[in-house]
Design a protein around this motif. Structure first.
Motif, PDB file in Angstrom:
ATOM      1  N   VAL A 124       0.846  -1.195   0.000  1.00  0.00           N
ATOM      2  CA  VAL A 124       0.000   0.000   0.000  1.00  0.00           C
ATOM      3  C   VAL A 124       0.880   1.243   0.000  1.00  0.00           C
ATOM      4  CG1 VAL A 124      -1.783   1.273   1.261  1.00  0.00           C
ATOM      5  CG2 VAL A 124      -1.775  -1.232   1.286  1.00  0.00           C
ATOM      6  N   ASP A 125       0.528   2.184  -0.856  1.00  0.00           N
ATOM      7  CA  ASP A 125       1.163   3.501  -0.836  1.00  0.00           C
ATOM      8  C   ASP A 125       0.226   4.438  -0.088  1.00  0.00           C
ATOM      9  OD1 ASP A 125       2.174   6.059  -1.359  1.00  0.00           O
ATOM     10  OD2 ASP A 125       2.969   5.452  -3.310  1.00  0.00           O
ATOM     11  N   MET A 126       0.584   4.781   1.162  1.00  0.00           N
ATOM     12  CA  MET A 126      -0.312   5.565   2.004  1.00  0.00           C
ATOM     13  C   MET A 126      -0.446   7.003   1.530  1.00  0.00           C
ATOM     14  SD  MET A 126       0.490   4.042   5.829  1.00  0.00           S
ATOM     15  CE  MET A 126      -0.906   4.899   6.564  1.00  0.00           C
ATOM     16  N   SER A 127       0.410   7.443   0.616  1.00  0.00           N
ATOM     17  CA  SER A 127       0.295   8.805   0.110  1.00  0.00           C
ATOM     18  C   SER A 127      -0.875   8.966  -0.836  1.00  0.00           C
ATOM     19  CB  SER A 127       1.594   9.226  -0.597  1.00  0.00           C
ATOM     20  OG  SER A 127       1.805   8.448  -1.769  1.00  0.00           O
ATOM     21  N   ASP A 128      -1.228   7.877  -1.558  1.00  0.00           N
ATOM     22  CA  ASP A 128      -2.349   7.990  -2.492  1.00  0.00           C
ATOM     23  C   ASP A 128      -3.345   6.840  -2.381  1.00  0.00           C
ATOM     24  OD1 ASP A 128      -1.010   5.853  -3.630  1.00  0.00           O
ATOM     25  OD2 ASP A 128      -0.395   6.925  -5.441  1.00  0.00           O
ATOM     26  N   ASN A 254     -11.422  10.006  13.686  1.00  0.00           N
ATOM     27  CA  ASN A 254     -10.239  10.100  12.824  1.00  0.00           C
ATOM     28  C   ASN A 254     -10.547   9.990  11.340  1.00  0.00           C
ATOM     29  OD1 ASN A 254     -10.356   7.245  12.420  1.00  0.00           O
ATOM     30  ND2 ASN A 254      -8.996   6.893  14.154  1.00  0.00           N
ATOM     31  N   LEU A 255     -11.760   9.551  11.007  1.00  0.00           N
ATOM     32  CA  LEU A 255     -12.203   9.621   9.614  1.00  0.00           C
ATOM     33  C   LEU A 255     -12.933  10.929   9.322  1.00  0.00           C
ATOM     34  CD1 LEU A 255     -12.387   7.953   6.941  1.00  0.00           C
ATOM     35  CD2 LEU A 255     -14.636   7.208   7.719  1.00  0.00           C
ATOM     36  N   ASP A 256     -13.313  11.630  10.395  1.00  0.00           N
ATOM     37  CA  ASP A 256     -14.168  12.819  10.248  1.00  0.00           C
ATOM     38  C   ASP A 256     -15.411  12.447   9.441  1.00  0.00           C
ATOM     39  OD1 ASP A 256     -14.993  15.447  10.579  1.00  0.00           O
ATOM     40  OD2 ASP A 256     -13.939  16.159   8.791  1.00  0.00           O
ATOM     41  N   GLY A 257     -16.044  11.343   9.868  1.00  0.00           N
ATOM     42  CA  GLY A 257     -17.109  10.777   9.062  1.00  0.00           C
ATOM     43  C   GLY A 257     -18.517  11.152   9.475  1.00  0.00           C
ATOM     44  N   ALA A 302      -4.229  12.095  10.076  1.00  0.00           N
ATOM     45  CA  ALA A 302      -3.368  11.829   8.922  1.00  0.00           C
ATOM     46  C   ALA A 302      -2.044  11.267   9.408  1.00  0.00           C
ATOM     47  CB  ALA A 302      -3.133  13.102   8.117  1.00  0.00           C
ATOM     48  N   PRO A 303      -1.485  10.296   8.655  1.00  0.00           N
ATOM     49  CA  PRO A 303      -0.191   9.731   9.055  1.00  0.00           C
ATOM     50  C   PRO A 303       0.957  10.665   8.682  1.00  0.00           C
ATOM     51  CG  PRO A 303      -0.936   8.710   7.021  1.00  0.00           C
ATOM     52  CD  PRO A 303      -2.038   9.640   7.461  1.00  0.00           C
ATOM     53  N   GLU A 304       1.962  10.681   9.533  1.00  0.00           N
ATOM     54  CA  GLU A 304       3.198  11.389   9.247  1.00  0.00           C
ATOM     55  C   GLU A 304       4.347  10.397   9.378  1.00  0.00           C
ATOM     56  OE1 GLU A 304       3.285  14.644  12.047  1.00  0.00           O
ATOM     57  OE2 GLU A 304       2.346  15.991  10.591  1.00  0.00           O
ATOM     58  N   PHE A 305       5.312  10.445   8.453  1.00  0.00           N
ATOM     59  CA  PHE A 305       6.404   9.486   8.414  1.00  0.00           C
ATOM     60  C   PHE A 305       7.708  10.168   8.790  1.00  0.00           C
ATOM     61  CE2 PHE A 305       3.134   8.140   5.462  1.00  0.00           C
ATOM     62  CZ  PHE A 305       2.960   6.818   5.802  1.00  0.00           C
ATOM     63  N   SER A 306       8.458   9.482   9.659  1.00  0.00           N
ATOM     64  CA  SER A 306       9.760  10.006  10.057  1.00  0.00           C
ATOM     65  C   SER A 306      10.644   8.836  10.470  1.00  0.00           C
ATOM     66  CB  SER A 306       9.624  10.984  11.230  1.00  0.00           C
ATOM     67  OG  SER A 306      10.883  11.435  11.673  1.00  0.00           O
ATOM     68  N   ASP A 307      11.813   8.732   9.845  1.00  0.00           N
ATOM     69  CA  ASP A 307      12.776   7.671  10.158  1.00  0.00           C
ATOM     70  C   ASP A 307      12.148   6.283  10.054  1.00  0.00           C
ATOM     71  OD1 ASP A 307      14.751   9.597  10.699  1.00  0.00           O
ATOM     72  OD2 ASP A 307      14.090   9.776  12.793  1.00  0.00           O
ATOM     73  N   MET A 315      -5.991  16.605  12.304  1.00  0.00           N
ATOM     74  CA  MET A 315      -5.933  17.717  11.367  1.00  0.00           C
ATOM     75  C   MET A 315      -7.033  18.747  11.588  1.00  0.00           C
ATOM     76  SD  MET A 315      -3.297  16.706   9.788  1.00  0.00           S
ATOM     77  CE  MET A 315      -3.222  17.857   8.402  1.00  0.00           C
ATOM     78  N   GLY A 316      -7.952  18.476  12.520  1.00  0.00           N
ATOM     79  CA  GLY A 316      -9.058  19.397  12.744  1.00  0.00           C
ATOM     80  C   GLY A 316      -8.676  20.544  13.659  1.00  0.00           C
ATOM     81  N   ASP A 317      -9.653  21.419  13.880  1.00  0.00           N
ATOM     82  CA  ASP A 317      -9.505  22.587  14.744  1.00  0.00           C
ATOM     83  C   ASP A 317     -10.424  22.398  15.950  1.00  0.00           C
ATOM     84  OD1 ASP A 317      -9.575  25.044  16.010  1.00  0.00           O
ATOM     85  OD2 ASP A 317      -9.842  26.214  14.178  1.00  0.00           O
ATOM     86  N   PRO A 318      -9.912  22.481  17.178  1.00  0.00           N
ATOM     87  CA  PRO A 318     -10.771  22.310  18.353  1.00  0.00           C
ATOM     88  C   PRO A 318     -12.001  23.205  18.338  1.00  0.00           C
ATOM     89  CG  PRO A 318      -8.479  22.299  19.020  1.00  0.00           C
ATOM     90  CD  PRO A 318      -8.492  22.656  17.560  1.00  0.00           C
ATOM     91  N   ALA A 319     -11.894  24.384  17.742  1.00  0.00           N
ATOM     92  CA  ALA A 319     -13.038  25.296  17.710  1.00  0.00           C
ATOM     93  C   ALA A 319     -14.197  24.723  16.902  1.00  0.00           C
ATOM     94  CB  ALA A 319     -12.607  26.644  17.130  1.00  0.00           C
ATOM     95  N   GLU A 320     -13.907  23.768  16.012  1.00  0.00           N
ATOM     96  CA  GLU A 320     -14.962  23.204  15.160  1.00  0.00           C
ATOM     97  C   GLU A 320     -15.928  22.325  15.932  1.00  0.00           C
ATOM     98  OE1 GLU A 320     -13.041  22.625  10.814  1.00  0.00           O
ATOM     99  OE2 GLU A 320     -12.022  21.497  12.408  1.00  0.00           O
ATOM    100  N   ALA A 321     -15.558  21.908  17.134  1.00  0.00           N
ATOM    101  CA  ALA A 321     -16.473  21.097  17.933  1.00  0.00           C
ATOM    102  C   ALA A 321     -17.752  21.867  18.259  1.00  0.00           C
ATOM    103  CB  ALA A 321     -15.788  20.641  19.219  1.00  0.00           C
TER     104      ALA A 321
END
Length: 400
Positions: A124-128, A254-257, A302-307, A315-321
Motif C-alpha cells: 500500500v502507498d499511504m500517500s495515495d 479520525n475519519l471525520d465521518g 493523517a499519518p506522518e512518516f519520520s525515520d 488535522m481538525g480545529d478544536p473550535a470546530e467542535a
C-alpha cells in the motif's frame, strides 16, 4: 490451483493424518468461504454485509483478517501442521510489518507460537492509497512436542494477515469439539479491538478479557471500520450470542465521518438493530480509550512518516467542535447520555467509559507508539481491567 502449492508435510519422519477443514473445526468466524483451491477463508462479516461495503478496501481487508478466529479440535497428537496461504499488508516507505503470529493453546494454556512462510503481500502507498498485490506460495505452520494424551488444541490465527486455511495434518486422529458450556461474547470495535499492536490474536484486549471471563469470544473488531454501519449492526443482530458489546467513537473522529446531529440517531439505530436479535442479552456500550490527539481536536487524522516510523496527527480545529464536529470527549458525553436514557426501558443496557481501560495515567506509563494505537503491554492491561470490570462481581457480564 496455485502450482506453487506443495501439500507434502515438512517432516518425512512423522506419520501424518490429513483431516479436512470444516466449519466444525473453526470458532470465531461469522462465515467461512470455500475457495477455489479447496481451502477455507474465514470472514468476520457475512456475504450480505460484504456486498454493501461500496468497494471500501479498508473494511474488506479488516473483516478478512481473522482476529479471534481459531482452529479447535480434540486429539492425542503431539505434532500439528497447518497449511495456509496468508496475505500480508506492506506499506511503502515503512519497514516491513512483523509476520502474523499463530498461537497454540493446549487445554486453555499457551503452548507455543509460530509464523508461516510464503504468502501474498499487498503493498500500500499511504500517500495515495494505491495497492499492488505480489503473489506468493502456500506456507506451513508447525507445532511439535505437544503433551501426550487426549487434549483440546486451539490455534489462534493472526489478526494482521488474511489466512486461507488449506490443510490440517496431525500425527493422531482429530475430532471436533462440540460447542456449548460457555457463554458467547460478541464484540464490535475499531482497530484497537481488532488487535492494533497486540502480540497475537490471543493477546488482544478482547481475547484476554474473554479468557478472564471464561467465555467464547466472537471478535468483530474492524480496523478503521467501526463506523456505525447498518450492515455491521445487522451482522451483530444475526449472530448468536449471550453477551454483546460495541465500542465506538475513534474511527468516527479520525475519519471525520459524522457530525453530532447525525451521531446520536445513528447510535440509536445501531442499538435498535442489535436489540432486534438480542432483545434481553446484556449489551455494553464502550466509549473510546484515552487518545490525546483527539480528546478535544476533531479529525481527520493523517499519518506522518519520520525515520521509517508512522505517527498520526489530528488535522481538525478544536473550535470546530462547537459546530458539531466530533471529538472523543463529545462522543463520550453523548454515549453516556444515550445509554442513560435508553436504560430506563432497557435494564440490560450498560455503559463503560473507555478511559477506565486506558486513561491519561496509562498514556503517561504506556504511551501510544503511533499516537493512536496501544502497544502489547497496554492490551494486556486493558484485557485485565475489562475482565474485572465486565465479568467481576456487579459487572454487566457477571455470571448469574
Amino acid at each position: 490451483m496455485d502450482d506453487s502449492y506443495d501439500p507434502a508435510p515438512t517432516s518425512d519422519a512423522t506419520q501424518w493424518i490429513s483431516t479436512p477443514l470444516t466449519d466444525a473445526l473453526l470458532r470465531g468466524a461469522l462465515e467461512l468461504e470455500r475457495t477455489d483451491r479447496g481451502g477455507l477463508l474465514p470472514h468476520r462479516l457475512p456475504a450480505r454485509a460484504r456486498a454493501q461495503f461500496g468497494g471500501d478496501g479498508q473494511v474488506a481487508q479488516a473483516e478478512a483478517q481473522p482476529s479471534g478466529v481459531r482452529v479447535v479440535f480434540r486429539t492425542r497428537a503431539t505434532a500439528v501442521e497447518l497449511d495456509v496461504l496468508r496475505t500480508k499488508m506492506g506499506y511503502r516507505g515503512v519497514p516491513p510489518r512483523p509476520d502474523g503470529v499463530y498461537e497454540l493453546y493446549v487445554d486453555g494454556e499457551p503452548a507455543g507460537r509460530a509464523t508461516a512462510g510464503g504468502g501474498n503481500v499487498v503493498m500500500v502507498d499511504m500517500s495515495d492509497g494505491s495497492r499492488e498485490t505480489i503473489p506468493g506460495p502456500v506456507g506451513a505452520v508447525r507445532f511439535a512436542g505437544l503433551p501426550e494424551g487426549e487434549k483440546t488444541v486451539e490455534i489462534w490465527l493472526p489478526y494482521t494477515e488474511t489466512t486461507e486455511l488449506i490443510g490440517l495434518r496431525t500425527d493422531a486422529p482429530v475430532s471436533a469439539v462440540e460447542p456449548g458450556g460457555r457463554r458467547v461474547w460478541l464484540h464490535h470495535g475499531s482497530s484497537i479491538s481488532h488487535g492494533s499492536a497486540a502480540e497475537s490474536s490471543a493477546t488482544t484486549w478482547p481475547a484476554l478479557g474473554a479468557a478472564a471471563g471464561g467465555v467464547e469470544l466472537v471478535n468483530v473488531g474492524l480496523g478503521g471500520s467501526a463506523l456505525l454501519d447498518p450492515f455491521t449492526a445487522r451482522a451483530l443482530r444475526d449472530t448468536p450470542a449471550d453477551l454483546v458489546s460495541v465500542k465506538v467513537g475513534i474511527n468516527l473522529v479520525n475519519l471525520d465521518g459524522m457530525r453530532l446531529r447525525v451521531f446520536g440517531p445513528a447510535v440509536h439505530g445501531f442499538l435498535d438493530t442489535i436489540r432486534e436479535g438480542h432483545p434481553t442479552a446484556p449489551l455494553l456500550v464502550l466509549s473510546p480509550v484515552y487518545c490525546p490527539i483527539h480528546e478535544d481536536t476533531p479529525g481527520p487524522a493523517a499519518p506522518e512518516f519520520s525515520d521509517g516510523k508512522v505517527a498520526f496527527k489530528a488535522m481538525g480545529d478544536p473550535a470546530e467542535a462547537a459546530f458539531g464536529k466530533l471529538t472523543l470527549n463529545v462522543i463520550r458525553t453523548e454515549l453516556a447520555r444515550i445509554v442513560e436514557e435508553r436504560a430506563a426501558d432497557d435494564p440490560n443496557l450498560y455503559y463503560l467509559d473507555g478511559r477506565e481501560l486506558y486513561g491519561e495515567a496509562d498514556f503517561a506509563d504506556l504511551p501510544l507508539p503511533d499516537q493512536l494505537h496501544p502497544d502489547a503491554a497496554a492490551h494486556r492491561r486493558m484485557g485485565e481491567r475489562f475482565g474485572a470490570l465486565a465479568f467481576g462481581p456487579g459487572g454487566p457480564f457477571a455470571a448469574a
